[in-house]
Design a protein around this motif. Structure first.
Motif, mmCIF file in Angstrom:
data_model
loop_
_atom_site.group_PDB
_atom_site.id
_atom_site.type_symbol
_atom_site.label_atom_id
_atom_site.label_comp_id
_atom_site.label_asym_id
_atom_site.label_seq_id
_atom_site.Cartn_x
_atom_site.Cartn_y
_atom_site.Cartn_z
ATOM 1 N N GLN A 51 17.778 20.087 52.922
ATOM 2 C CA GLN A 51 17.891 21.521 53.175
ATOM 3 C C GLN A 51 16.550 22.227 53.110
ATOM 4 O OE1 GLN A 51 20.451 22.714 54.388
ATOM 5 N NE2 GLN A 51 22.005 21.180 53.905
ATOM 6 N N SER A 52 15.722 21.874 52.133
ATOM 7 C CA SER A 52 14.565 22.735 51.906
ATOM 8 C C SER A 52 13.304 22.152 52.553
ATOM 9 C CB SER A 52 14.432 22.938 50.395
ATOM 10 O OG SER A 52 13.122 22.791 49.985
ATOM 11 N N SER A 87 7.137 24.800 53.323
ATOM 12 C CA SER A 87 6.728 26.083 53.901
ATOM 13 C C SER A 87 5.406 25.906 54.650
ATOM 14 C CB SER A 87 6.535 27.106 52.781
ATOM 15 O OG SER A 87 5.416 26.709 51.994
ATOM 16 N N ASP A 100 11.049 17.577 53.899
ATOM 17 C CA ASP A 100 11.180 18.108 52.536
ATOM 18 C C ASP A 100 10.041 17.647 51.631
ATOM 19 O OD1 ASP A 100 11.859 15.463 52.608
ATOM 20 O OD2 ASP A 100 13.662 15.646 51.385
#
Ligand code: SF4
Ligand code: SF4
Lengths: 99, 381
Positions: free
Chosen positions: B39-40, B43, B255
């Motif tokens: 999911q993550s 950035s 991720d």
């Protein structure tokens, strides 16, 4: 090539746009980068290619390298390298003039 | 040469898997089958740090891939930063999402090269395999790439359903003006492993396709360089995988997990390090995952005393795991392996006569991924 055409010392070689030439500290060498690949250059090849910026003619490059390597016996080697670099597509010549 | 150095070299190649999101659904996708649980994503700032650390380790080639890297709206910023750091930047894309505006922005950001994938030379099969209508779009994207002066690699994954079209695939590459064509036979891990029975070409198909490629090479010379990567299942010696575990490549997953090869995520017992917990230098040099199969210290017999061990380094760890259940086994493609029969069973075993009709393909979709995840976590044993 069996009978190489004499290289035109008046034309201007430069690194072809498909390639990128840069110094790599990790390799302690100049390298040539291209899609999904890299060539690590020896000292002589690096010194020749770093002068192929489209602003110096082949003749000027040779004159400059004679000083850098303190030798008058390098002309044939430089010409042979430029010719094979052209065959490999690394180097292009301004105004479409090829060796 | 007897002992291999077990020390780390320079990770010249970094593959950045920016996302597992992809609008296409190829049944041979090398992304993990359980990608839906990731999911993550890292950035923009986390990627900036990873890129800088990779350059400091000596990485020069950067592959920006996914999933579909264009799904990341910050792709242009990542390219600009990579370019500033001195990477040669390769965008590896399905073409979906590449319009004039983004192409121009990528050019300005310093992108060096684009690899565009096709699934086949025909609209029908391309669109069936990707389960999207993307063939015409890809052709338009190819024109766009050339109009902006990028060198272009066309890539096509080869398998039983398209291997007989290799001639037309080469024609397509010539037509769109690619400089390189990469024909890569399917590697059977990830989604491809689920679809192996339908996708593994026959020996006759492989031989025919090799002859076709050789004929083209002779005729077209340097106009198009064709790289034809053949699956080693039909061979008696394995391939040297990723130029050696932890020797040249590192793959950073969406991720932040760092892997010695694309498929390492599925290997059991290997605790993959994350850029969120450690620096890339610590990971590359010191992590147990990268040292596990580096060099030859880990080799079992028959590799350990084999004179050929410096050539193939014992083969592919993922193939060894998938076919023998043991990550540390000799790659069973090798006919010296005590488990070589596993490979013979696959290549000589019964095969559907009409693949994909008798047995439907499992397409790479978030729904299928979630379903497989649920199946895998059923308490059935
Ligand atoms: S193989 Fe297909 S589905 Fe997988 S990332 Fe590439 S384009 Fe997307
Ligand atoms: S025994 Fe191991 S090292 Fe020897 S050829 Fe086979 S896989 Fe390679």
């Amino acid at each position: 090539m069996d009978n190489p055409v004499p290289l035109s010392r008046a034309s201007y070689p430069r690194i072809a746009p498909l390639y990128r030439f840069q110094w790599e500290a990790a390799q302690n060498a100049f390298v040539l980068l291209f899609p999904e690949g890299m060539v690590q250059l020896n000292v002589a090849a690096g010194e020749i290619l770093r002068r192929c910026d489209g602003k110096l003619s082949a003749g000027e490059i040779i004159a400059d390298l004679r000083v850098a390597f303190q030798s008058d016996a390098i002309d044939a080697d430089v010409e042979a390298f430029l010719r094979s670099a052209t065959d490999d597509g690394w180097v292009e010549w301004r105004d479409g003039v090829t060796p | 040469m007897n002992a291999l150095p077990n020390t780390a070299g320079v990770p010249l190649w970094m593959v950045a898997e920016l996302t597992y999101r992809c609008p296409l659904h190829c049944p041979f996708c090398s992304n993990p089958v359980d990608f839906a649980k990731v999911q993550s994503e890292l950035s923009t700032e986390e990627w900036f740090r990873v890129l800088a650390e990779a350059r400091a380790l000596g990485a020069v080639q950067l592959g920006l891939t996914g999933g579909e890297p264009l799904s990341r709206p910050d792709l242009e910023r990542l390219v600009a930063e990579a370019h500033r750091l001195g990477f040669y930047t390769n965008l590896i894309t399905s073409g979906v999402g590449l319009n004039e505006t983004r192409m121009r922005a990528l050019k300005e950001a310093g992108l060096d090269h684009v690899q565009l994938s096709f699934q086949d030379s025909t609209r029908e099969l391309n669109d069936f395999l990707s389960s999207t209508r993307t063939f015409e779009l890809k052709r338009r994207v190819a024109t766009l790439i050339k109009a902006h002066g990028f060198p272009m690699v066309m890539n096509c994954v080869i398998h039983r359903l398209n291997i007989d079209h290799v001639d037309r695939i080469i024609d397509l590459a010539l037509e769109i003006g690619a400089e390189y064509l990469e024909l890569a036979n399917t590697q059977f891990y990830g989604w491809a492993d689920l679809n192996r029975a339908q996708l593994l070409p026959t020996r006759e198909q492989l031989e025919r396709s090799e002859a076709v490629v050789a004929g083209y090479r002779q005729r077209i010379g340097n106009r198009l360089r064709i790289l034809y990567v053949i699956s080693d299942l039909y061979e008696t010696r394995p391939k040297r995988c990723m130029n050696g575990w932890g020797s040249t490549f590192m793959v950073v997953a969406p991720d932040g997990l760092v892997m010695p090869c694309h498929a390492a995520r599925m290997l059991p017992g290997i605790n993959l390090p994350s850029v969120r917990d450690a620096s890339l230098a610590q990971i590359w040099l010191d992590s147990p995952a990268f040292n596990r199969f580096r060099g030859d210290h880990w080799m079992p017999e028959p590799c350990r005393s084999c004179p050929e061990k410096t050539k193939d380094l014992g083969g592919c760890r993922c193939q060894a795991y998938l076919l023998t259940g043991d990550v540390g086994a000799t790659d069973p493609v090798c006919d010296k392996s005590p488990l070589h029969s596993k490979v013979l069973e696959i290549i000589n075993g019964p095969r559907p006569l009409r693949p994909a009709i008798e047995r439907p393909l499992v397409f790479r979709t978030p729904e299928n991924s979630s379903r497989l995840l649920a199946d895998a976590t059923q308490p059935c044993d």
